[in-house]
Design an enzyme around this catalytic site. Sequence first.
Site, short mmCIF file in Angstrom:
data_model
loop_
_atom_site.label_atom_id
_atom_site.label_comp_id
_atom_site.label_asym_id
_atom_site.label_seq_id
_atom_site.Cartn_x
_atom_site.Cartn_y
_atom_site.Cartn_z
N ASP A 35 0.82 -1.20 0.00
CA ASP A 35 0.00 0.00 0.00
C ASP A 35 0.86 1.26 0.00
OD1 ASP A 35 -2.41 -1.36 0.00
OD2 ASP A 35 -2.59 -1.37 2.19
N TYR A 53 6.92 -9.95 6.54
CA TYR A 53 6.82 -8.50 6.75
C TYR A 53 7.40 -8.17 8.12
CZ TYR A 53 3.51 -7.88 2.85
OH TYR A 53 2.91 -7.84 1.62
#
Length: 246
Positions: free
Chosen positions: A46, A105
């Site tokens: 994003d 992540y």
Amino acid sequence: MRLAYNGGAFYGFQSQKGEKSVATTLKEVFKSVGIFGKIIGSGRTDRGVHSSAQVISLEIPIFWQDLGALQKQLNAKLYPHITIKRMWHTGDTFHARFHAIRRGYCYVLSKNNSPFLNPFALHYNLQNPERIKIALKMFMGEHNFKAFMKKGGCGDKNALCDSKQTTDSTTRVIYRAQLREFKKFWVISFWGNGFLRAQVRLMVGFLLEIDRGHLDLKDLESQLKGAMLYRIPVAPNGLYLTRVDY
């Protein structure tokens, strides 16, 4: 090829009309050296999210046999916000997104409030790290993470994404979730078979509310079972895509 980029310079990875994205920037630079293949990324980070390990696949013309020379030329054009770390040949059927079997992540918290660090880490010093470690263990295993998905989002395991999410499409497996302290930083990391849109940011946001004492471990258990108790994602500047396995 494997890329690193400063997500703060882009409106996400995926091409978006009228916005500067990582994919759009890559496309423009590739065209300048005669490469017109479709860019397929391993994940759709994003706006504001960084990466040290994004993988893309695309077809490169046969006249670019020297990948070392190509990498050097591309990096000169992509400077300063994108760096190609490695390029290699694959089979014709390789797909950077759908052939990925695991992704990692990490979210970085900085104990210091610094204008030089703030674009790359969230200024926040954990008060209850042991409680956070217990909470992280609760995320591990297979869960339906629908309550930890941004509305209208989809997962990076899905071939098709629409508003009609099924239970299976929001189920993910997290193999490892851990907290590490490194000098003036806290690093929260996750490794799983796939993640939903904004899932990691929502999980970290929940963890910080536990650290503040606004939520507890029972609340986390409830949300993992589907309750919508807290759904505010933490800021994107501390999040990094750090690993993609095939």
